[in-house]
Scaffold this active site. Structure first.
Site, PDB file in Angstrom:
ATOM      1  N   GLU A  57      39.345  43.523  40.904  1.00 45.64           N
ATOM      2  CA  GLU A  57      38.033  43.600  41.538  1.00 45.64           C
ATOM      3  C   GLU A  57      38.104  43.537  43.068  1.00 45.64           C
ATOM      4  O   GLU A  57      37.255  44.125  43.747  1.00 45.64           O
ATOM      5  CB  GLU A  57      37.134  42.475  41.009  1.00 45.64           C
ATOM      6  CG  GLU A  57      36.746  42.620  39.549  1.00 45.64           C
ATOM      7  CD  GLU A  57      37.724  41.975  38.579  1.00 45.64           C
ATOM      8  OE1 GLU A  57      37.401  41.894  37.373  1.00 45.64           O
ATOM      9  OE2 GLU A  57      38.817  41.547  39.030  1.00 45.64           O
ATOM     10  N   PHE A 119      30.241  30.485  29.375  1.00 45.95           N
ATOM     11  CA  PHE A 119      31.494  31.232  29.470  1.00 45.95           C
ATOM     12  C   PHE A 119      31.379  32.312  30.543  1.00 45.95           C
ATOM     13  O   PHE A 119      30.422  33.078  30.580  1.00 45.95           O
ATOM     14  CB  PHE A 119      31.820  31.880  28.120  1.00 45.95           C
ATOM     15  CG  PHE A 119      33.048  32.740  28.147  1.00 45.95           C
ATOM     16  CD1 PHE A 119      34.302  32.180  28.325  1.00 45.95           C
ATOM     17  CD2 PHE A 119      32.954  34.108  28.003  1.00 45.95           C
ATOM     18  CE1 PHE A 119      35.444  32.961  28.354  1.00 45.95           C
ATOM     19  CE2 PHE A 119      34.088  34.920  28.025  1.00 45.95           C
ATOM     20  CZ  PHE A 119      35.336  34.333  28.199  1.00 45.95           C
ATOM     21  N   GLN A 120      32.357  32.359  31.427  1.00 48.28           N
ATOM     22  CA  GLN A 120      32.424  33.302  32.543  1.00 48.28           C
ATOM     23  C   GLN A 120      31.171  33.248  33.420  1.00 48.28           C
ATOM     24  O   GLN A 120      30.669  34.263  33.880  1.00 48.28           O
ATOM     25  CB  GLN A 120      32.691  34.729  32.053  1.00 48.28           C
ATOM     26  CG  GLN A 120      34.106  34.905  31.515  1.00 48.28           C
ATOM     27  CD  GLN A 120      34.518  36.343  31.347  1.00 48.28           C
ATOM     28  OE1 GLN A 120      33.690  37.239  31.185  1.00 48.28           O
ATOM     29  NE2 GLN A 120      35.828  36.595  31.378  1.00 48.28           N
ATOM     30  N   LYS A 169      22.276  38.924  32.455  1.00 45.23           N
ATOM     31  CA  LYS A 169      22.510  39.855  31.347  1.00 45.23           C
ATOM     32  C   LYS A 169      21.217  40.299  30.669  1.00 45.23           C
ATOM     33  O   LYS A 169      21.090  41.455  30.239  1.00 45.23           O
ATOM     34  CB  LYS A 169      23.443  39.209  30.313  1.00 45.23           C
ATOM     35  CG  LYS A 169      23.879  40.137  29.192  1.00 45.23           C
ATOM     36  CD  LYS A 169      24.822  39.424  28.242  1.00 45.23           C
ATOM     37  CE  LYS A 169      25.430  40.402  27.229  1.00 45.23           C
ATOM     38  NZ  LYS A 169      24.403  41.074  26.399  1.00 45.23           N
ATOM     39  N   MET A 476      55.512  39.965  60.098  1.00 46.25           N
ATOM     40  CA  MET A 476      54.738  39.376  61.182  1.00 46.25           C
ATOM     41  C   MET A 476      54.898  37.865  61.204  1.00 46.25           C
ATOM     42  O   MET A 476      55.031  37.247  62.267  1.00 46.25           O
ATOM     43  CB  MET A 476      53.265  39.745  61.005  1.00 46.25           C
ATOM     44  CG  MET A 476      52.399  39.488  62.219  1.00 46.25           C
ATOM     45  SD  MET A 476      52.698  40.660  63.552  1.00 46.25           S
ATOM     46  CE  MET A 476      53.657  39.680  64.688  1.00 46.25           C
TER      47      MET A 476
END
Length: 545
Positions: A57, A119-120, A169, A476
């Site tokens: 993502e 959940f999530q 949802k 770097m």
């Protein structure tokens, strides 16, 4: 679907898609999950919006930003709830600091479960409040259309940036009214004549003015106006890293990049100037650290569309809240044939300062990064290309040795220095401009941050040439250890896969290069093939900027 008096009754999921279409969205970068499957089902049923399936993502947000940078449109991201949403945060911060417009659509658990550690579930709204222009949460389908339109205008107005829309949802299956409405254009701030006159008089009264171009010139797309201004007034021009290419770097009035890794000539011009005309520059610490004892204070005219940037990092002499293009158009309108003569002595003196710039030489017989980038510049100078870069030494070698212009640009992570930005940004650029070759310049460390996106390059047949400057270190950071920690290289030497063989495992081409004699042949081979090609250059490990 019911239609009555230009009002449609749609499911919430379809309303989301139709609203995005009405805003001109043609591409979404995302990764599906259970919460957002109703949206993905609606995407499946239509053909106007294409979806690019990334492998992480974070990459979706970087790719959307790359797309936004190239097209000027608002990039759109779609992810699921919980970890899907939280994985976007680095990309959101990057777009926020550098000022590119995105809408990030995140799934959320059902309204009845919010705040119950379902959940999530993650509170992405609170998580992203400090790194977005705005955050919205939709828990009722009736709010979908207005919220998305409002988010779009916020993302695209003023200093552009990301907006998060968190969607419960339950809204996707609810029916809602959808109206066919005309989307108004963003309001353009009008430059007041008396304010401009005050600023202009200070420019004309200066003896040693310098124009400093920042990312604001890119956002305003004021490239032609800037070119005309430099020709009209003959004022030397320098740039920040985010302003690179806003003026053709082959232009006689261009004197380099400022800052800690900038050109000595450009930094010295700012020191010796009596007026700095700042066009959309933030003066962050990578610039101000080079100027001690108030060397920049009270000689800056700051022109910026975002009033929050005024005197934020350096006290300025005066300022103007304006779109950069509008300001430059006004400058050019009142220029006369004698305008360029006023600063001619200062211009010719500025040319002498170019002798201050550092020349880089080979330290060993191994390949050196600067010679590779110079070969790439020569090989591509007449080609239609877009550059992207990851973050590290390779980024700096790139910006120091490429000759950029408004059509030949480089996409870099400026304010946040995000390793893992360059490859996904190249994907976004390649999706936006399929007829151009995109060249991603990366290090062996940065590339491994989002290595899985090579699958995306293969899946969509993207024409990306990945140039790895492979020195076996986090270069770097290693350089800082060499300079500041008596060469105690703690955790900066890294192991790498065989990148050419790895490329083959993804179904793309790859080649290894160990000799300067083979650079041109390798580039010829990579550019002769359609699709993505990895060129792995084994470089001197202890090369320093």
């Amino acid at each position: 679907m019911l239609i009555q008096n230009n009002i449609h009754t749609l499911t919430g999921a379809k309303s989301v898609i139709e609203t995005l279409k009405s805003l001109g969205t043609d591409t979404i970068f995302g990764y599906p999950g259970g919460i957002v499957l109703d949206l993905y089902d609606e995407l499946y049923k239509q053909k106007d919006i294409k979806h690019i399936l990334v492998r992480h993502e974070q990459s979706a947000v970087h790719a959307a930003e790359g797309y936004a940078r190239v097209t000027g449109k608002c990039g759109v991201v779609l992810v699921t709830s919980g970890p899907g949403a939280t994985n976007t945060v680095t990309g959101i911060v990057n777009a926020y600091v550098d000022g590119y417009p995105l809408i990030i659509l995140t799934g959320q658990v059902d309204k009845s479960l919010i705040g119950k550690d379902a959940f999530q579930e993650a509170n992405i709204c609170d998580i992203t409040k400090s790194c977005t222009k705005a955050v919205f949460q939709i828990t009722d389908s009736k709010d979908i259309q207005n919220t998305i339109i409002k988010a779009y205008h916020i993302a695209m107005s003023g200093k552009k940036g990301p907006v998060v829309i968190d969607m419960a949802k339950n809204i996707f299956t609810q029916n809602t009214e959808y109206k066919n409405i005309e989307i108004p254009c963003n309001e353009i701030r009008t430059l007041k004549s008396d304010n401009f006159a005050r600023i202009f008089q200070q420019i004309i009264n200066a003896k040693r003015p310098v124009i400093l171009t920042g990312g604001g010139v890119n956002h305003s797309k004021a490239f032609e106006e800037l070119k005309i201004t430099t020709e009209n007034y003959g004022i030397p021009v320098v740039s920040t890293m985010m302003g690179l290419g806003t003026l053709n770097q082959n232009c006689e009035y261009y004197f380099g990049m400022i800052g800690i890794f900038g050109d000595r000539c450009a930094n010295e011009l700012l020191r010796q100037s009596d007026l700095i005309i700042s066009l959309g520059s933030r003066f962050n610490d990578r610039i101000t650290c080079m100027f001690q004892n108030g060397e920049l204070e009270n000689k800056i005219l700051q022109i910026d569309i975002n009033e929050n940037e005024i005197s934020k990092n350096v006290c300025v002499k005066d300022y103007l809240i304006s779109d950069i293009k509008e300001f430059l158009i006004k400058m050019n309108t009142i220029a006369d044939k004698n305008s360029s003569e006023k600063f001619s002595d200062w211009y010719f003196y500025s040319k002498e300062l170019k002798s201050l710039n550092k020349a880089y030489n080979k330290q060993t017989n191994m390949l050196h990064s600067f010679e590779i980038i110079k070969e790439i510049e020569e090989f591509t100078k007449d080609k239609n290309v877009i550059f992207t870069s990851e973050v590290g030494q390779h980024q700096l070698w790139a910006v120091k040795n490429l000759k950029l212009n408004p059509q030949r640009k480089i996409l870099v992570s400026g304010g946040t220095g995000t390793m893992g930005f360059g490859l996904p940004a190249a994907i976004g650029a390649a999706v936006a401009e399929p007829d151009k070759t995109v060249i991603c310049i990366t290090g062996d460390g940065s590339l491994q941050m989002n290595l899985g996106e090579l699958s995306v390059c293969k899946d969509y047949g993207l024409n990306i040439k990945i140039i790895i400057l492979n020195n076996g270190y986090l270069g770097m950071v290693r350089q800082l250890q060499q300079k500041n920690y008596e060469e105690r290289y703690s955790q900066t030497k890294i192991s790498n896969p065989d990148f050419a063989e790895l490329a083959h495992s993804f179904g793309i081409n790859g080649i290894k290069v160990n000799s300067a004699n083979n650079i041109e042949d390798a580039l010829q081979e990579a550019f002769s093939k359609n699709g993505t090609y990895i060129v792995d250059f084994k470089t001197e490990p202890i090369e320093t900027l």
